[in-house]
Design a protein around this motif. Structure first.
Motif, short mmCIF file in Angstrom:
data_model
loop_
_atom_site.label_atom_id
_atom_site.label_comp_id
_atom_site.label_asym_id
_atom_site.label_seq_id
_atom_site.Cartn_x
_atom_site.Cartn_y
_atom_site.Cartn_z
N ALA A 124 9.20 6.51 7.75
CA ALA A 124 9.61 7.49 8.77
C ALA A 124 8.37 8.00 9.50
O ALA A 124 7.37 8.37 8.88
CB ALA A 124 10.36 8.63 8.12
N ASP A 125 8.44 8.03 10.83
CA ASP A 125 7.25 8.32 11.61
C ASP A 125 7.36 9.69 12.28
O ASP A 125 6.96 10.70 11.71
CB ASP A 125 7.04 7.22 12.64
CG ASP A 125 5.67 7.31 13.32
OD1 ASP A 125 4.76 7.92 12.74
OD2 ASP A 125 5.55 6.77 14.43
N LEU A 169 12.13 2.56 -3.69
CA LEU A 169 13.57 2.49 -3.47
C LEU A 169 13.98 2.81 -2.04
O LEU A 169 15.02 2.33 -1.56
CB LEU A 169 14.29 3.45 -4.43
CG LEU A 169 14.26 3.11 -5.92
CD1 LEU A 169 14.93 4.22 -6.72
CD2 LEU A 169 14.94 1.78 -6.18
N PHE A 170 13.19 3.63 -1.35
CA PHE A 170 13.55 4.08 0.00
C PHE A 170 12.43 3.77 1.00
O PHE A 170 11.72 4.67 1.47
CB PHE A 170 13.86 5.58 0.00
CG PHE A 170 15.04 5.95 -0.85
CD1 PHE A 170 16.33 5.91 -0.31
CD2 PHE A 170 14.88 6.34 -2.16
CE1 PHE A 170 17.43 6.25 -1.09
CE2 PHE A 170 15.97 6.67 -2.95
CZ PHE A 170 17.25 6.62 -2.41
N PRO A 171 12.26 2.48 1.33
CA PRO A 171 11.18 2.11 2.25
C PRO A 171 11.34 2.72 3.64
O PRO A 171 10.34 3.01 4.31
CB PRO A 171 11.28 0.57 2.30
CG PRO A 171 12.68 0.25 1.88
CD PRO A 171 13.03 1.31 0.87
N ILE A 189 17.82 7.72 4.91
CA ILE A 189 16.67 8.62 5.05
C ILE A 189 17.03 10.01 4.54
O ILE A 189 16.26 10.65 3.82
CB ILE A 189 16.18 8.66 6.51
CG1 ILE A 189 15.46 7.36 6.86
CG2 ILE A 189 15.26 9.85 6.73
CD1 ILE A 189 14.91 7.32 8.27
N VAL A 190 18.23 10.48 4.91
CA VAL A 190 18.69 11.79 4.44
C VAL A 190 18.84 11.79 2.93
O VAL A 190 18.35 12.68 2.22
CB VAL A 190 20.01 12.19 5.13
CG1 VAL A 190 20.57 13.48 4.53
CG2 VAL A 190 19.81 12.34 6.63
N THR A 228 7.73 9.97 -7.57
CA THR A 228 7.13 9.65 -6.27
C THR A 228 6.97 8.14 -6.10
O THR A 228 7.35 7.57 -5.06
CB THR A 228 5.75 10.34 -6.14
OG1 THR A 228 5.90 11.74 -6.32
CG2 THR A 228 5.14 10.06 -4.77
N GLY A 229 6.40 7.48 -7.10
CA GLY A 229 6.21 6.04 -7.02
C GLY A 229 7.53 5.28 -6.95
O GLY A 229 7.68 4.33 -6.17
#
Length: 417
Positions: free
Chosen positions: A413-414, A406-408, A233-234, A400-401
């Protein structure tokens, strides 16, 4: 994870009771204001000197070179700078860096007033400024969370961004007015603001030395890199910002647009430079009062997509006020992305690693900003300034797409808690 409503966030008034944080905020605002004036003066002066002997396209490339030489020291020094921020007193690092920046702008002012300024001197000054920022950014980023309770961190991050963005409105606008009369006076103004920032930093009364982990410096630097790589995520958040802004960095070409596309002079240049910060400040104020509570990842990707679209509109605009409006939308969208990225990174990173993680992040940010300036100047050399801006906006949309795929985990992230 349940869908129950989260506990109310601490009031913004609680942040105002943190005296050391307020001094930090003042340091950040004055330093940011000074950086904006210095940056505007460097870009304008470089373009003016280059246009004496070069074409518009070649001069745009010279402006882009400022970004390149600023980024190189950041890249080379990032690992030792991050390790230093996790080993030494972070407040002292900030003060030393501000002192060195005072010397840099003093030298720029002296060279300008004595009519001895050259493009080479500007590039050397930009490189020295980049070296200072390599150490300043991780120490400053890691310092803020030490001065507030963890429950106030999301609000503090929004207010940190507000300091930067509000200074980014006042700085370029003030710089445009000052430069219209004297570039040297702009450097002197920057010097005074850096001095004020250093004084406020010296007034911070808190323990700002981090707990140092056992291990050699090299081991600690490798640990920081490994941490960023493992935390997808980072890594996804900071790399998304890097590639989107690197490709969509049309703001680097504002001296070219002001002088040879929109024909609005230094005053118009200051207005254009303030455009992104106007939108970003409005958004930062909103986020400070209404923090993002759910679907943070989607907000981040949406912000980057709007950033790309607004960049395309700016590139095609022939009107000053449409250009300013596009830049304001661009800035507001970028603020959403920055807010989510900074909050995610700060919340998941333990304090003893914040300096190293911030240093890695600063390389990505430097690549997006300073290296993005070089990319824009280079593309403008072949496609012209309008073509370069449109190319950058399309590139930001493509990134963006691709990153959403690549990073689901970042996309999903909520809560920023």
């Amino acid at each position: 994870m349940t869908d129950a409503a989260p506990d109310p966030a601490p009031s913004a008034r609680a942040l105002l009771r943190e005296a050391n944080y307020l001094r930090f905020w003042g340091t950040r605002w004055l330093g940011s204001f000074s950086t904006q004036i210095q940056s505007v003066a460097l870009g304008w002066q470089m373009y003016a000197l280059a246009r004496e002997t070069r074409s518009v396209a070649e001069s745009a490339l010279m402006v882009g070179l400022i970004g390149l030489v600023t980024f190189i020291p950041v890249l080379l020094l990032t690992l030792p700078a991050g390790e230093a921020a996790d080993r030494y007193d972070r407040r002292k690092i900030v003060v030393w860096c501000l002192g060195l920046e005072i010397l840099i702008v003093g030298a720029l002012a002296a060279a300008t007033f004595t009519d001895s300024m050259t493009p080479g001197f500007l590039l050397v000054a930009a490189a020295l400024f980049g070296a200072c920022r390599a150490f300043f950014n991780p120490a400053n980023t890691a310092l803020g969370p030490m001065l507030v309770p963890r429950s106030l961190l999301p609000r503090a991050i929004a207010w940190n961004s507000l300091a930067w963005q509000s200074a980014s409105i006042a700085g370029p606008a003030a710089a445009g007015l000052i430069i219209a009369n004297s570039v040297g006076a702009a450097y002197l103004t920057s010097l005074g603001l850096y001095a004020g920032a250093a004084i406020l930093a010296l007034l911070i009364r808190a323990n700002t030395r981090p707990e140092v982990n056992a291990g050699s410096r090299w081991q600690l630097m490798k640990e920081g890199l490994a941490y960023v790589w493992r935390q997808k995520i980072v890594f996804g958040a900071i790399s998304l910002d890097m590639f989107a802004v690197l490709l969509g960095g049309a703001t680097a070409l504002l001296p070219v647009f002001a002088r040879d596309v929109l024909h609005v002079g230094p005053e118009g240049f200051g207005i254009l430079r303030a455009g992104p910060a106007i939108g970003a400040t409005i958004m930062a104020v909103w986020l400070a009062a209404n923090p993002i509570r759910r679907r943070a990842g989607l907000y981040m990707f949406g912000g980057v997509a709007v950033f790309g679209l607004a960049t395309i509109v700016f590139g095609l605009s022939k009107s000053l006020w449409l250009s300013v409006a596009a830049l304001a939308v661009l800035g507001g969208a970028d603020m959403v992305s920055v807010y989510v990225r900074q909050t995610l990174v700060q919340l998941v990173t333990p304090d003893h690693m914040r300096g190293r993680v911030a240093s890695v992040s600063s390389v990505f940010i430097g690549a997006s900003n300073e290296l993005g300036e070089f990319e824009s100047g280079l593309v403008a050399r072949f496609l012209g300034p309008v073509g370069a801006a449109v190319f950058g906006g399309v590139g930001a949309l493509a990134v963006t797409g691709l990153w959403a795929r690549l990073f689901p985990d970042l996309r999903r992230a909520d809560r920023l808690e």
